[in-house]
Motif scaffolding. Structure first.
Motif, PDB file in Angstrom:
ATOM      1  N   TYR A 212       0.979  -0.840   0.234  1.00 44.16           N
ATOM      2  CA  TYR A 212       0.316  -0.247  -0.047  1.00 44.16           C
ATOM      3  C   TYR A 212       0.738   1.491  -0.235  1.00 44.16           C
ATOM      4  CZ  TYR A 212      -3.171   4.087   1.049  1.00 44.16           C
ATOM      5  OH  TYR A 212      -3.327   4.982   1.062  1.00 44.16           O
ATOM      6  N   ALA A 213       2.133   1.240   1.243  1.00 45.92           N
ATOM      7  CA  ALA A 213       2.480   2.361   0.868  1.00 45.92           C
ATOM      8  C   ALA A 213       3.206   2.938  -1.139  1.00 45.92           C
ATOM      9  CB  ALA A 213       3.847   2.295   2.109  1.00 45.92           C
ATOM     10  N   LYS A 214       3.643   1.773  -1.357  1.00 41.87           N
ATOM     11  CA  LYS A 214       4.474   1.980  -2.040  1.00 41.87           C
ATOM     12  C   LYS A 214       3.223   2.880  -3.260  1.00 41.87           C
ATOM     13  CE  LYS A 214       6.125  -2.091  -3.327  1.00 41.87           C
ATOM     14  NZ  LYS A 214       6.699  -3.104  -4.167  1.00 41.87           N
ATOM     15  N   THR A 215       2.203   2.543  -3.352  1.00 36.30           N
ATOM     16  CA  THR A 215       0.726   3.133  -3.923  1.00 36.30           C
ATOM     17  C   THR A 215       0.710   4.100  -3.917  1.00 36.30           C
ATOM     18  OG1 THR A 215      -0.819   2.811  -2.922  1.00 36.30           O
ATOM     19  CG2 THR A 215      -0.449   1.211  -4.247  1.00 36.30           C
ATOM     20  N   THR A 216       1.417   5.329  -2.673  1.00 33.11           N
ATOM     21  CA  THR A 216       1.058   6.505  -2.296  1.00 33.11           C
ATOM     22  C   THR A 216       2.782   6.819  -3.211  1.00 33.11           C
ATOM     23  OG1 THR A 216       2.671   6.475  -0.591  1.00 33.11           O
ATOM     24  CG2 THR A 216       0.272   6.379  -0.428  1.00 33.11           C
ATOM     25  N   PHE A 217       3.660   6.025  -3.618  1.00 30.70           N
ATOM     26  CA  PHE A 217       4.409   7.233  -4.725  1.00 30.70           C
ATOM     27  C   PHE A 217       4.466   7.618  -5.560  1.00 30.70           C
ATOM     28  CE2 PHE A 217       8.717   7.310  -6.825  1.00 30.70           C
ATOM     29  CZ  PHE A 217       9.217   8.532  -5.663  1.00 30.70           C
ATOM     30  N   PRO A 218       4.518   9.085  -6.473  1.00 36.13           N
ATOM     31  CA  PRO A 218       4.148   9.593  -7.868  1.00 36.13           C
ATOM     32  C   PRO A 218       4.055   8.165  -8.707  1.00 36.13           C
ATOM     33  CG  PRO A 218       4.946  11.160  -6.873  1.00 36.13           C
ATOM     34  CD  PRO A 218       5.357  10.105  -6.151  1.00 36.13           C
ATOM     35  N   ARG A 219       3.308   7.758  -9.387  1.00 38.93           N
ATOM     36  CA  ARG A 219       3.092   7.158 -11.309  1.00 38.93           C
ATOM     37  C   ARG A 219       4.081   6.924 -11.740  1.00 38.93           C
ATOM     38  NH1 ARG A 219      -3.428   5.213 -12.309  1.00 38.93           N
ATOM     39  NH2 ARG A 219      -3.363   4.266 -10.117  1.00 38.93           N
ATOM     40  N   GLN A 220       4.824   5.780 -12.184  1.00 40.17           N
ATOM     41  CA  GLN A 220       5.579   6.653 -13.231  1.00 40.17           C
ATOM     42  C   GLN A 220       7.196   6.610 -12.809  1.00 40.17           C
ATOM     43  OE1 GLN A 220       4.709   4.555 -15.838  1.00 40.17           O
ATOM     44  NE2 GLN A 220       2.995   3.829 -15.121  1.00 40.17           N
ATOM     45  N   ARG A 221       6.966   6.332 -11.413  1.00 42.25           N
ATOM     46  CA  ARG A 221       8.964   7.261 -10.857  1.00 42.25           C
ATOM     47  C   ARG A 221       9.454   6.490 -10.250  1.00 42.25           C
ATOM     48  NH1 ARG A 221       9.923  12.434 -13.195  1.00 42.25           N
ATOM     49  NH2 ARG A 221       8.396  13.803 -13.127  1.00 42.25           N
ATOM     50  N   ARG A 222      10.511   5.964  -9.908  1.00 37.26           N
ATOM     51  CA  ARG A 222      11.429   5.419  -9.367  1.00 37.26           C
ATOM     52  C   ARG A 222      12.415   6.199  -7.964  1.00 37.26           C
ATOM     53  NH1 ARG A 222      11.890   0.430  -9.835  1.00 37.26           N
ATOM     54  NH2 ARG A 222      14.451   0.060  -9.430  1.00 37.26           N
ATOM     55  N   LEU A 223      13.132   5.813  -7.758  1.00 33.04           N
ATOM     56  CA  LEU A 223      14.253   6.715  -6.525  1.00 33.04           C
ATOM     57  C   LEU A 223      15.791   5.945  -7.441  1.00 33.04           C
ATOM     58  CD1 LEU A 223      12.195   5.645  -2.638  1.00 33.04           C
ATOM     59  CD2 LEU A 223      12.327   7.803  -4.741  1.00 33.04           C
ATOM     60  N   ASP A 224      15.677   5.367  -8.645  1.00 32.14           N
ATOM     61  CA  ASP A 224      16.881   5.101  -8.668  1.00 32.14           C
ATOM     62  C   ASP A 224      18.382   6.409  -8.726  1.00 32.14           C
ATOM     63  OD1 ASP A 224      15.258   3.777  -9.967  1.00 32.14           O
ATOM     64  OD2 ASP A 224      15.138   3.168 -12.011  1.00 32.14           O
ATOM     65  N   GLY A 225      18.900   5.913  -8.609  1.00 34.46           N
ATOM     66  CA  GLY A 225      20.248   7.221  -8.460  1.00 34.46           C
ATOM     67  C   GLY A 225      19.991   7.872  -6.288  1.00 34.46           C
ATOM     68  N   LEU A 226      18.885   7.624  -5.894  1.00 33.34           N
ATOM     69  CA  LEU A 226      18.954   8.000  -4.489  1.00 33.34           C
ATOM     70  C   LEU A 226      19.946   7.408  -3.722  1.00 33.34           C
ATOM     71  CD1 LEU A 226      15.532  10.416  -4.533  1.00 33.34           C
ATOM     72  CD2 LEU A 226      17.758  10.993  -5.159  1.00 33.34           C
ATOM     73  N   ARG A 227      20.582   8.176  -3.202  1.00 26.85           N
ATOM     74  CA  ARG A 227      21.626   7.806  -2.042  1.00 26.85           C
ATOM     75  C   ARG A 227      20.452   8.050  -0.203  1.00 26.85           C
ATOM     76  NH1 ARG A 227      27.444   8.279  -1.839  1.00 26.85           N
ATOM     77  NH2 ARG A 227      27.079   6.440  -4.080  1.00 26.85           N
ATOM     78  N   ILE A 228      20.349   7.254   0.061  1.00 25.76           N
ATOM     79  CA  ILE A 228      19.076   7.442   1.133  1.00 25.76           C
ATOM     80  C   ILE A 228      19.985   6.943   2.944  1.00 25.76           C
ATOM     81  CG2 ILE A 228      16.477   7.434   2.381  1.00 25.76           C
ATOM     82  CD1 ILE A 228      15.723   7.236  -0.717  1.00 25.76           C
ATOM     83  N   VAL A 229      19.848   7.518   3.430  1.00 25.59           N
ATOM     84  CA  VAL A 229      20.321   7.276   4.979  1.00 25.59           C
ATOM     85  C   VAL A 229      19.199   6.950   5.407  1.00 25.59           C
ATOM     86  CG1 VAL A 229      21.185   7.593   7.164  1.00 25.59           C
ATOM     87  CG2 VAL A 229      22.805   8.025   5.398  1.00 25.59           C
ATOM     88  N   LEU A 230      18.661   5.446   5.804  1.00 20.03           N
ATOM     89  CA  LEU A 230      17.329   5.787   6.752  1.00 20.03           C
ATOM     90  C   LEU A 230      17.092   5.506   7.990  1.00 20.03           C
ATOM     91  CD1 LEU A 230      14.204   5.137   6.187  1.00 20.03           C
ATOM     92  CD2 LEU A 230      14.461   3.022   5.815  1.00 20.03           C
ATOM     93  N   ASP A 231      16.954   5.517   8.926  1.00 22.90           N
ATOM     94  CA  ASP A 231      16.958   5.572  10.415  1.00 22.90           C
ATOM     95  C   ASP A 231      16.048   5.060  11.171  1.00 22.90           C
ATOM     96  OD1 ASP A 231      17.157   5.744  13.171  1.00 22.90           O
ATOM     97  OD2 ASP A 231      18.247   7.660  13.598  1.00 22.90           O
ATOM     98  N   CYS A 232      14.989   4.398  11.013  1.00 23.41           N
ATOM     99  CA  CYS A 232      14.203   3.346  11.260  1.00 23.41           C
ATOM    100  C   CYS A 232      13.958   3.541  13.746  1.00 23.41           C
ATOM    101  CB  CYS A 232      13.664   1.980  11.311  1.00 23.41           C
ATOM    102  SG  CYS A 232      13.644   2.380   9.410  1.00 23.41           S
ATOM    103  N   ALA A 233      14.860   3.692  14.603  1.00 21.55           N
ATOM    104  CA  ALA A 233      15.002   3.923  15.567  1.00 21.55           C
ATOM    105  C   ALA A 233      14.898   2.847  15.985  1.00 21.55           C
ATOM    106  CB  ALA A 233      13.859   5.074  15.710  1.00 21.55           C
ATOM    107  N   ASN A 234      15.240   1.365  15.727  1.00 25.16           N
ATOM    108  CA  ASN A 234      15.352   0.280  16.347  1.00 25.16           C
ATOM    109  C   ASN A 234      13.411   0.145  16.290  1.00 25.16           C
ATOM    110  OD1 ASN A 234      17.729  -0.533  15.964  1.00 25.16           O
ATOM    111  ND2 ASN A 234      18.225   0.774  18.039  1.00 25.16           N
ATOM    112  N   GLY A 235      12.245   0.496  15.517  1.00 25.05           N
ATOM    113  CA  GLY A 235      11.440   0.345  15.947  1.00 25.05           C
ATOM    114  C   GLY A 235      10.352  -0.223  14.772  1.00 25.05           C
ATOM    115  N   ALA A 236       9.451   0.178  14.849  1.00 21.08           N
ATOM    116  CA  ALA A 236       8.717  -0.880  14.333  1.00 21.08           C
ATOM    117  C   ALA A 236       8.432  -0.463  12.735  1.00 21.08           C
ATOM    118  CB  ALA A 236       6.700  -0.357  14.745  1.00 21.08           C
TER     119      ALA A 236
END
Length: 446
Positions: free
Chosen positions: A161-185
């Motif tokens: 479901y979360a992926k469907t909220t991203f703009p259609r026909q778009r991708r995140l190719d080429g983006l380097r993302i630091v993702l901190d999940c807080a050791n959580g849910a």
């Protein structure tokens, strides 16, 4: 009737102390089960949790309470709070439950309830549930006791479901993302979503052990992620809290952007696209005056509420708005969900990066904030520092000092024994002096 259990965001406290005991959780589950029983053959409740050690205890106690009143329980395991809201509606459940103390320390825990529409319960509903507990709970006959089972694909349902909220026909190719999940849910859901959309994910805070949730990581402690952004030359840093319903962003230099800047960006884009319902944003009294000025310049309204994302949502639903949130990072977009969702808000931001080709630093500086300062003063349980004459005098003096050039907001936290002292003023030195004076006075009687 005064409420003894529920605060501004469900029931919360230190684990194994009132009200976060197995006994209270079981009674609470039974009372909520009785409140939501409907005249139909099957009654469903979904229960999610974050990664705290005490989640096991409370999950089992709530399950016992719900099944004792004939509710069938579906256990989701560790999932973000917004996933519970989503799955409550998706599964046509009578009630949803999230076991989490959000951004608090691992020793704390909490219980949040969602109605069949996926939205958090009203004050009136919570008051009636406490009343049911006090009156005594009618249990089901032996042949009507509910069942419990684990829903193995709960996480996958939310990821898709979360992926469907991203703009259609778009991708995140080429983006380097630091993702901190807080050791959580969100330690599994969030990296999966970003990776499947094409991003290079550099994970932080994805090794929960039951005791390290929010520990020097996540949205309340973004320094570790900021350092990683600089070390890896990442394009963006995303910091979620323990239950992933709030978000703090980091630009490519590691500089923070709070909920006000994120809401300002989304409101500006949505208004331009004709997507901003009622042409207004709903925020709390904590949101920066700079945000209000920015929106006014664009003829976009700003409606303020009391602190708490549930009050933001109530105003949004009442007036038909689809965007709201808090400076702390709760971003509510009712086009996509029923409560704050840090991951989906981050996807909206990344969608703007992909569509405009702009750097995070360009998109996170939507307005110039007015100097703002917040100090938290802890007080002993049972005390009421705000009732003291000396504190009221200090507040009055501070208001007079700031005059029309600034504002003060002094309030009790709804989740911790803290007095939050916040002020805004164009003169930073004057603001520091006023906030320190009030805080010192409160500390002296606490």
């Amino acid at each position: 009737m005064a409420r003894a259990l529920f605060g501004t965001d469900g029931v919360r406290g230190e684990a194994n102390s009132f009200p976060m005991t197995a006994e209270i959780a079981m009674k609470l589950g039974a009372a909520v089960g009785r409140y939501f029983r409907r005249d139909k053959n099957e009654h469903r409740v979904v229960i999610g949790k974050d990664t705290r050690l005490s989640g096991y205890m409370l999950e089992n106690a709530l399950t016992a309470g719900f099944t004792s009143t004939g509710m069938n329980v579906f256990l989701l395991g560790p999932v973000p709070t917004p996933a519970v809201g989503y799955l409550t509606r998706s599964m046509r459940a009578d009630v949803g439950v999230m076991i989490s103390a959000s951004h608090n320390h691992a020793n704390d825990n909490g219980i949040k309830f969602f109605g069949p529409d996926g939205f958090k319960l009203s004050d009136e509903a919570e008051t009636e549930i406490e009343s049911i507990m006090n009156r005594g709970i009618t249990l089901s006959r032996p042949e009507n006791i509910g069942r419990a089972k684990r829903l193995d694909d709960a996480l996958g349902r939310y990821v898709e479901y979360a992926k469907t909220t991203f703009p259609r026909q778009r991708r995140l190719d080429g983006l380097r993302i630091v993702l901190d999940c807080a050791n959580g849910a969100a330690y599994r859901a969030a990296p999966t979503v970003l990776w499947e959309l094409g991003a290079e994910v550099i994970p932080v805070g994805v090794s929960p052990n039951g005791r390290n949730i929010n520990a020097e990581c996540g949205s309340t402690h973004p320094h570790q992620a900021a350092q990683k952004v600089r070390e890896t030359r990442a394009d963006l840093g995303i910091c979620l809290d323990g239950d992933a319903d709030r978000l703090i962003l980091l630009d490519e230099t590691g500089k923070e952007a709070d909920g006000d800047q994120i809401m300002g960006l989304i409101a500006t884009r949505w208004a331009r696209e004709g997507r901003l319902s009622g042409n207004a944003l709903v925020a709390t009294v904590m949101s920066n005056l700079g945000l209000e000025r920015h929106l006014n310049d664009l003829d976009i309204g700003l409606e303020r509420t009391n602190v708490g994302d549930r009050y933001v949502v109530e105003r949004m639903r009442k007036n038909g708005h689809n965007l709201g949130g808090e400076q702390s990072g709760h971003i509510v977009m009712t086009d996509y969900g029923t409560t704050g969702d840090g991951l989906i808000a981050a996807l909206q931001f990344m969608g703007a990066m992909v569509e405009t080709g702009q750097k995070a630093s360009d998109l996170t500086r939507v307005f110039t904030p007015v100097p703002q300062k917040l100090k938290n003063v802890r007080y002993a349980p049972g005390k009421d520092p705000l009732a003291e004459d000396c504190v009221q005098s200090a507040i009055a003096k501070g208001e007079k000092t700031l005059g029309s050039s600034g504002r003060l907001l002094i309030r009790k936290s709804g989740t911790e024994p803290l007095i939050r002292v916040m002020g805004e003023a164009e003169d930073q030195g004057l603001l520091d002096e006023v906030i320190s004076g009030i805080s010192d006075t409160i500390a002296g009687v606490s």
